[in-house]
Design a protein around this motif. Structure first.
Motif, short mmCIF file in Angstrom:
data_model
loop_
_atom_site.label_atom_id
_atom_site.label_comp_id
_atom_site.label_asym_id
_atom_site.label_seq_id
_atom_site.Cartn_x
_atom_site.Cartn_y
_atom_site.Cartn_z
N UNK A 167 51.85 -57.78 56.37
CA UNK A 167 51.72 -56.34 56.62
C UNK A 167 50.77 -55.68 55.62
N UNK A 168 50.92 -55.99 54.35
CA UNK A 168 50.09 -55.34 53.34
C UNK A 168 48.61 -55.67 53.57
N UNK A 169 48.32 -56.92 53.86
CA UNK A 169 46.93 -57.35 54.04
C UNK A 169 46.27 -56.69 55.24
N UNK A 170 47.06 -56.21 56.21
CA UNK A 170 46.47 -55.58 57.39
C UNK A 170 46.04 -54.13 57.12
N UNK A 171 46.50 -53.55 56.05
CA UNK A 171 46.14 -52.16 55.76
C UNK A 171 44.72 -52.02 55.26
N UNK A 172 44.19 -50.81 55.37
CA UNK A 172 42.89 -50.51 54.77
C UNK A 172 43.11 -50.34 53.27
N UNK A 173 42.49 -51.20 52.46
CA UNK A 173 42.82 -51.24 51.04
C UNK A 173 41.60 -50.96 50.16
N UNK A 174 41.86 -50.33 49.05
CA UNK A 174 40.83 -50.10 48.04
C UNK A 174 41.48 -50.07 46.67
N UNK A 175 40.65 -50.15 45.65
CA UNK A 175 41.13 -50.21 44.27
C UNK A 175 40.69 -48.97 43.51
N UNK A 176 41.57 -48.48 42.66
CA UNK A 176 41.21 -47.40 41.75
C UNK A 176 41.70 -47.76 40.36
N UNK A 177 40.78 -47.80 39.39
CA UNK A 177 41.18 -48.05 38.02
C UNK A 177 41.48 -46.73 37.33
N UNK A 178 42.70 -46.60 36.80
CA UNK A 178 43.14 -45.40 36.10
C UNK A 178 43.10 -45.74 34.62
N UNK A 179 42.03 -45.35 33.95
CA UNK A 179 41.73 -45.84 32.62
C UNK A 179 42.71 -45.43 31.54
N UNK A 180 43.16 -44.19 31.54
CA UNK A 180 44.10 -43.70 30.52
C UNK A 180 45.28 -43.06 31.22
N UNK A 181 46.02 -43.87 31.95
CA UNK A 181 47.09 -43.35 32.80
C UNK A 181 48.24 -42.75 32.00
N UNK A 182 48.66 -43.45 30.95
CA UNK A 182 49.84 -43.00 30.23
C UNK A 182 49.62 -43.10 28.73
#
Length: 424
Positions: free
Chosen positions: A347-362
């Motif tokens: 199921x996960x692989x069928x979704x439209x996927x992209x990556x976002x790097x959150x450099x200083x998240x916490x």
């Protein structure tokens, strides 16, 4: 009602002075709102490398897909103590609303538990931006425009990365872009994030120097040097975020999950290298899903930007497609495995996927001490979730530090009124 909405803000008019605010996250936008509602009458410029306001409350949208809305940072925010002064007018205007969706915690065996008090994001009252988390920052800027002192206006500049800082012989701050072209000049400078003052900028952006540290060399200000040292000691955790959009029957599977926000406990985080999951149903029937990696996973892939990264584009860095694909695949596999009880295989692989790097998240404790928010001699201030105090590391902390800094700036300008707006 308007008087009640502005409780806590001094209403006396301030002498005109200009200010440049770098960072259009909650900290920067809240500062501008508090300044304008408190009587700031000078020009304000806001500088943000992203496509719009938001910071940790940003929402990814698409010009080609009007129905797409992904809150890829914080899916909600909480207020654990006495409400900041800006909260009430945001509620009255309908900018934010209570967050009522189910939350849960996953253990390393894949078992689901009711969320408990150990989640720092769940303390106190929970809220979200109405129509998207970016509505919080947009609403704060609207509050600024409705303030009693907006004659000079707020000029917001998005998609612009400030790369260099300097101080004129007359003591005014100058902001420059990547080509060292002058962007703005102002009496005061506020950094609503740590990037321009922290050594990590050299690692993340391949800069030769730390912009504020370089500019501070021309100033005789021990207090600013102390702040720079304090900032350099701060540490933060990154996140690699998997963004997914599901349609049709797959979207219905996500909707049937018994939670909208899922936290992975320490053992589960170690097993799957995921820390939090947010399920966000869209108005057109689709579902957006955001999976935050663990800090360890993000540290191992810190150099992998998402192909839609605005900072990477402004720095001329080409996406590393093979590495990005590998990171997306790793996060997808982990998510599929962790939620095997609720998701059918693939199921996960069928979704439209992209990556976002959150450099200083916490940001990590201890944070910047509250008494270092303002260097009056150098006319530079600091606000954001990296400031120590109630709400540290969260939206609440950004709101509170911004209100404190605004009060300090307003008091300082009124105290030096005869020389306001003139060179030091």
């Amino acid at each position: 009602m308007e008087g009640d909405q502005r409780r806590g803000f001094p209403m006396a008019q301030c002498p005109p002075a200009s200010i440049a605010v770098v960072g259009a996250g909650v900290g920067g936008c809240a500062l501008i709102a508090a300044l304008c509602r408190g009587g700031w009458s000078g020009a304000i410029s806001l500088w943000e490398s992203g496509r719009g306001p938001g910071g940790r409350t940003a929402t990814r949208r698409s010009r080609q897909d009007a129905g797409l809305r992904i809150d890829h940072g914080a899916p909600l925010f909480n207020i654990s103590g006495l409400a900041p002064d800006l909260l009430e007018p945001l509620l009255v205007r309908g900018v934010i609303e209570p967050w009522m969706e189910p939350r849960a915690r996953l253990d390393a065996a894949g078992r689901l538990h009711s969320e408990d008090s150990r989640d720092p994001l769940g303390e106190g009252a929970l809220y979200r931006g109405a129509g998207g988390m970016d509505g919080l920052c947009a609403g704060l800027l609207d509050l600024a425009q409705a303030g009693p002192a907006t004659a000079s206006g707020v000029a917001a500049h998005y998609g612009v990365l400030v790369c260099y800082l300097a101080v004129t012989p007359g003591g005014r701050w100058q902001l420059f872009d990547r080509e060292r072209q002058l962007l703005a000049e102002a009496d005061w400078l506020v950094l609503a994030g740590t990037l321009l003052a922290h050594p990590r900028s050299r690692l993340l952006l391949a800069w030769d120097t730390v912009p504020l540290k370089e500019a501070a060399q021309s100033l005789d200000d021990p207090e600013l040097q102390h702040v720079l040292a304090a900032l350099a000691s701060l540490r933060s955790e990154a996140r690699s975020n998997l963004l997914l959009v599901a349609e049709g029957a797959d979207a219905e599977v996500w909707r049937r999950c018994p939670f909208r926000l899922l936290r992975f406990d320490a053992a589960a985080e170690q097993r799957w290298r995921l820390s939090r999951l947010s399920i966000q149903p869209l108005a057109d029937g689709r579902v957006a899903v955001v999976a935050h990696s663990s800090a360890v996973f993000a540290a191992e892939h810190l150099s992998v930007y998402g192909s839609r990264s605005s900072i990477a584009r402004q720095l001329g860095q080409l996406p590393r497609q093979e590495e990005e694909t590998a990171v997306i695949a790793a996060l997808s596999e982990a998510l599929q495995d962790a939620l095997a009880e609720w998701l059918e295989p693939g199921l996960v692989a069928r979704g439209q996927r992209q990556l976002m790097r959150w450099g200083a998240a916490f940001p990590r404790e201890p944070g910047l001490p509250e008494d270092l928010l303002l260097c009056r001699h150098s006319r530079v201030g600091f606000c954001g979730d990296y400031v120590a105090g109630v709400g540290f590391g969260r939206v609440e902390g950004a709101l509170r530090s911004s209100e404190r800094l605004a009060a300090m700036l307003l008091d300082t300008l009124r105290a030096e009124e005869p020389a306001a707006g003139s060179p030091r």
